[in-house]
Design a protein around this motif. Structure first.
Motif, PDB file in Angstrom:
ATOM      1  N   UNK A 144       0.784  -1.183   0.044  1.00  0.00           N
ATOM      2  CA  UNK A 144      -0.117   0.147   0.005  1.00  0.00           C
ATOM      3  C   UNK A 144       0.872   1.326  -0.034  1.00  0.00           C
ATOM      4  N   UNK A 145       0.508   1.997  -0.957  1.00  0.00           N
ATOM      5  CA  UNK A 145       1.380   3.346  -1.112  1.00  0.00           C
ATOM      6  C   UNK A 145       0.693   4.378  -0.252  1.00  0.00           C
ATOM      7  N   UNK A 146       0.970   4.414   0.971  1.00  0.00           N
ATOM      8  CA  UNK A 146      -0.020   5.333   1.956  1.00  0.00           C
ATOM      9  C   UNK A 146       0.219   6.502   1.596  1.00  0.00           C
ATOM     10  N   UNK A 147       1.336   7.079   1.488  1.00  0.00           N
ATOM     11  CA  UNK A 147       1.603   8.686   1.475  1.00  0.00           C
ATOM     12  C   UNK A 147       1.706   9.074  -0.260  1.00  0.00           C
ATOM     13  N   UNK A 148       0.935   9.866  -0.660  1.00  0.00           N
ATOM     14  CA  UNK A 148       1.023  10.203  -1.833  1.00  0.00           C
ATOM     15  C   UNK A 148       2.242  11.224  -2.172  1.00  0.00           C
ATOM     16  N   UNK A 149       2.894  11.830  -1.150  1.00  0.00           N
ATOM     17  CA  UNK A 149       4.201  12.602  -1.310  1.00  0.00           C
ATOM     18  C   UNK A 149       5.228  11.560  -1.708  1.00  0.00           C
ATOM     19  N   UNK A 202      11.820  -4.874   1.557  1.00  0.00           N
ATOM     20  CA  UNK A 202      12.529  -3.454   1.066  1.00  0.00           C
ATOM     21  C   UNK A 202      12.674  -3.185  -0.408  1.00  0.00           C
ATOM     22  N   UNK A 203      13.065  -4.368  -1.102  1.00  0.00           N
ATOM     23  CA  UNK A 203      12.873  -4.265  -2.421  1.00  0.00           C
ATOM     24  C   UNK A 203      11.566  -4.119  -3.148  1.00  0.00           C
ATOM     25  N   UNK A 204      10.574  -4.578  -2.494  1.00  0.00           N
ATOM     26  CA  UNK A 204       8.978  -4.867  -2.712  1.00  0.00           C
ATOM     27  C   UNK A 204       8.716  -3.021  -2.786  1.00  0.00           C
ATOM     28  N   UNK A 205       8.904  -2.793  -1.674  1.00  0.00           N
ATOM     29  CA  UNK A 205       8.389  -1.357  -1.432  1.00  0.00           C
ATOM     30  C   UNK A 205       8.881  -0.308  -2.462  1.00  0.00           C
ATOM     31  N   UNK A 206      10.128  -0.478  -2.838  1.00  0.00           N
ATOM     32  CA  UNK A 206      10.770   0.242  -4.091  1.00  0.00           C
ATOM     33  C   UNK A 206      10.402  -0.172  -5.268  1.00  0.00           C
ATOM     34  N   UNK A 207       9.785  -1.015  -5.419  1.00  0.00           N
ATOM     35  CA  UNK A 207       9.315  -1.781  -6.690  1.00  0.00           C
ATOM     36  C   UNK A 207       7.624  -1.212  -6.857  1.00  0.00           C
ATOM     37  N   UNK A 208       7.098  -1.532  -5.957  1.00  0.00           N
ATOM     38  CA  UNK A 208       5.409  -1.145  -5.978  1.00  0.00           C
ATOM     39  C   UNK A 208       5.144   0.311  -5.672  1.00  0.00           C
ATOM     40  N   UNK A 220       3.557   0.672   2.944  1.00  0.00           N
ATOM     41  CA  UNK A 220       3.483  -0.616   3.883  1.00  0.00           C
ATOM     42  C   UNK A 220       3.528  -2.008   2.950  1.00  0.00           C
ATOM     43  N   UNK A 221       4.256  -2.957   3.292  1.00  0.00           N
ATOM     44  CA  UNK A 221       4.293  -4.018   2.499  1.00  0.00           C
ATOM     45  C   UNK A 221       4.373  -5.324   3.372  1.00  0.00           C
TER      46      UNK A 221
END
Length: 287
Positions: free
Chosen positions: A68-73, A137-143, A151-152
């Motif tokens: 979930x990309x919670x923060x649009x900034x 961490x890799x997934x957070x940067x990918x998605x 959040x991952x």
């Protein structure tokens, strides 16, 4: 309704069926997985089956559950926020495996402060915790590339970072992943057994001795068992953990006709399956 891979996941190589207002993705196989999102003030019941002909290969990693990309900034590479985030992620991946699978970190000052949390599942070893942290961490940067708040949820760990403080704040809003495979045999007995198991595990987890984590199994027919896991992130109080697990198990009740389901929230997770999905507790993580 926007459709993208931002809030997407692969669950045991199953297709997603989505109930709610966030996005979903599928793989190329014909099996199905139901996903739903419950919110505090309203519940969406409309369903949408999203079928994609091609999937990014890395999405097929079986360890990835949801993001979930919670923060649009967003932040720029090389910025002060980027530096602070990298330090927080390094702290988490280095310290969590050595700290019974949990760690929080904070770096920076306004407007570039970064808060981070990493929680590994209570049944995995320090080595697997380290592996999962790197994958998260890799997934957070990918998605969610360059998003300030992410959040991952992975198979064996959870990662959260943001520029707003969330540590020790209860977030029990559930996302439900459910198998499309129906329970066979005595469904009512399965429902009662699963409910009792998860209730017992929730009570067991909410003690300081069990570090907000418990796994177990119960027999629901002559030769069949159901397996359960409950876990809160260890920044929660025992009372907040119980509240989170209660809401999660309540969200699962309508899925007890399915062979497996899992709740993912920002503070805990609850899961049951008809197969053993967790390992024996390693000595290094159980002490």
């Amino acid at each position: 309704m926007p459709l993208s891979l931002v809030n997407s996941g692969i669950y045991n190589n199953l297709t997603y069926k989505y109930v709610g207002t966030i996005e979903a993705s599928v793989n190329a196989k014909g099996d199905s997985l139901q996903v739903s999102l419950s919110q505090s003030f309203q519940r969406f019941k409309m369903s949408l089956l999203l079928l994609f002909l091609m999937i990014v290969p890395s999405v097929l990693c079986s360890d990835y559950r949801w993001s979930s990309c919670d923060n649009p900034s967003t932040y720029a590479e090389g910025s002060k926020y980027s530096t602070n985030l990298n330090q927080v992620l390094n702290d988490l991946s280095f310290n969590a495996p050595k700290s019974l699978g949990f760690n929080t970190s904070f770096r920076g000052t306004y407007p570039n402060e970064v808060y981070g949390l990493l929680q590994c599942m209570g049944y995995i070893s320090p080595a697997k915790c380290s592996d999962c942290s790197r994958q998260a961490i890799n997934s957070s940067q990918e998605y969610c590339p360059n998003n300030m708040g992410v959040r991952v949820w992975m198979e064996q760990c959870f990662l959260h970072y943001d520029n707003n403080s969330f540590i020790s704040t209860l977030d029990a809003t559930p996302i439900v992943l459910s198998s499309y495979d129906n329970v066979t045999g005595n469904i009512e007995n399965f429902k009662a057994t699963t409910s009792s198991l998860l209730s017992f595990l929730s009570d067991t987890a909410c003690t300081s001795a069990n570090k907000l984590f418990a796994v177990g199994s119960a027999t629901y027919s002559t030769s069949n068992q159901v397996y359960g896991l409950v876990q809160c992130w260890r920044d929660l109080s025992i009372n907040d953990c119980k509240s989170c697990l209660d809401e999660a198990t309540q969200a699962l009740e309508e899925y007890y006709t399915q062979q497996g389901a899992q709740v993912l929230s920002g503070s805990c997770t609850v899961r049951y399956e008809v197969y053993p999905f967790f390992e024996a507790l390693p000595q290094g993580m159980a002490d």
